[in-house]
Design a protein around this motif. Structure first.
Motif, PDB file in Angstrom:
ATOM      1  N   GLN A  56       0.846  -1.177   0.000  1.00 28.56           N
ATOM      2  CA  GLN A  56       0.000   0.000   0.000  1.00 28.56           C
ATOM      3  C   GLN A  56       0.892   1.241   0.000  1.00 28.56           C
ATOM      4  OE1 GLN A  56       0.348  -1.823   2.797  1.00 28.56           O
ATOM      5  NE2 GLN A  56       1.072  -0.326   4.258  1.00 28.56           N
ATOM      6  N   THR A  57       0.379   2.309  -0.563  1.00 31.70           N
ATOM      7  CA  THR A  57       1.150   3.539  -0.664  1.00 31.70           C
ATOM      8  C   THR A  57       0.220   4.713  -0.894  1.00 31.70           C
ATOM      9  OG1 THR A  57       2.971   4.627  -1.841  1.00 31.70           O
ATOM     10  CG2 THR A  57       1.459   3.313  -3.169  1.00 31.70           C
ATOM     11  N   GLU A  58       0.736   5.903  -0.683  1.00 29.95           N
ATOM     12  CA  GLU A  58      -0.001   7.124  -1.020  1.00 29.95           C
ATOM     13  C   GLU A  58       0.450   7.655  -2.367  1.00 29.95           C
ATOM     14  OE1 GLU A  58       0.263   9.955   2.154  1.00 29.95           O
ATOM     15  OE2 GLU A  58      -0.440   8.525   3.641  1.00 29.95           O
ATOM     16  N   PRO A  65      -5.550   4.447   5.250  1.00 27.61           N
ATOM     17  CA  PRO A  65      -4.422   3.515   5.239  1.00 27.61           C
ATOM     18  C   PRO A  65      -4.751   2.214   5.969  1.00 27.61           C
ATOM     19  CG  PRO A  65      -3.687   5.706   5.867  1.00 27.61           C
ATOM     20  CD  PRO A  65      -5.191   5.739   5.830  1.00 27.61           C
ATOM     21  N   ALA A 118      -6.488  -0.111   3.660  1.00 26.65           N
ATOM     22  CA  ALA A 118      -5.539  -0.637   2.671  1.00 26.65           C
ATOM     23  C   ALA A 118      -4.682  -1.748   3.282  1.00 26.65           C
ATOM     24  CB  ALA A 118      -4.653   0.489   2.141  1.00 26.65           C
ATOM     25  N   VAL A 119      -4.254  -1.571   4.517  1.00 30.35           N
ATOM     26  CA  VAL A 119      -3.438  -2.587   5.197  1.00 30.35           C
ATOM     27  C   VAL A 119      -4.244  -3.864   5.405  1.00 30.35           C
ATOM     28  CG1 VAL A 119      -2.270  -3.169   7.360  1.00 30.35           C
ATOM     29  CG2 VAL A 119      -1.868  -0.957   6.280  1.00 30.35           C
ATOM     30  N   LYS A 148      -4.424  -5.642   2.143  1.00 30.67           N
ATOM     31  CA  LYS A 148      -3.110  -6.212   1.821  1.00 30.67           C
ATOM     32  C   LYS A 148      -2.908  -7.527   2.570  1.00 30.67           C
ATOM     33  CE  LYS A 148       0.756  -4.890   3.756  1.00 30.67           C
ATOM     34  NZ  LYS A 148       1.970  -4.193   4.181  1.00 30.67           N
TER      35      LYS A 148
END
Length: 107
Positions: free
Chosen positions: A8-10, A46, A49-50, A53
């Protein structure tokens, strides 16, 4: 390639550049260069998203589902694929099945 990476990323572009940079990337993904972006799924936080993932990284089941999904065109040659995501125990995705208008008939 038989490897995939889930993270995950921004900043997607920056993250992909890092993983494909053999001089700066000192983690295991260096062995998979060049990496190609397959799917991007937006999340509201986030934390979400984690969680996603972790589900994707649960192992063989997700990889098996992805393999079967990618096999569909071998069995349905006139299928046009759109976005998809493979979860640990199921898949979400869409594809169009194009009706063919011309046929070869041998009788």
């Amino acid at each position: 390639m038989d490897k995939f990476y889930v993270g995950q990323t921004e900043n997607i572009d920056k993250r992909l550049l890092f993983h494909n940079n053999s001089e700066k990337n000192n983690i295991w993904t260096k062995r998979g260069i060049p990496w190609e972006l397959k799917t991007v799924i937006p999340f509201m936080s986030p934390t979400d998203a984690v969680k996603a993932k972790r589900l994707k990284k649960t192992g063989k089941t997700g990889k098996t589902a992805d393999t079967y999904w990618m096999e569909i065109p071998n069995h349905v040659p006139n299928a046009v694929f759109h976005e998809h995501i493979i979860m640990p125990n199921h898949a979400h995705g869409t594809f169009d099945y194009l009706k063919l208008d011309f046929y070869l008939c041998i009788v």
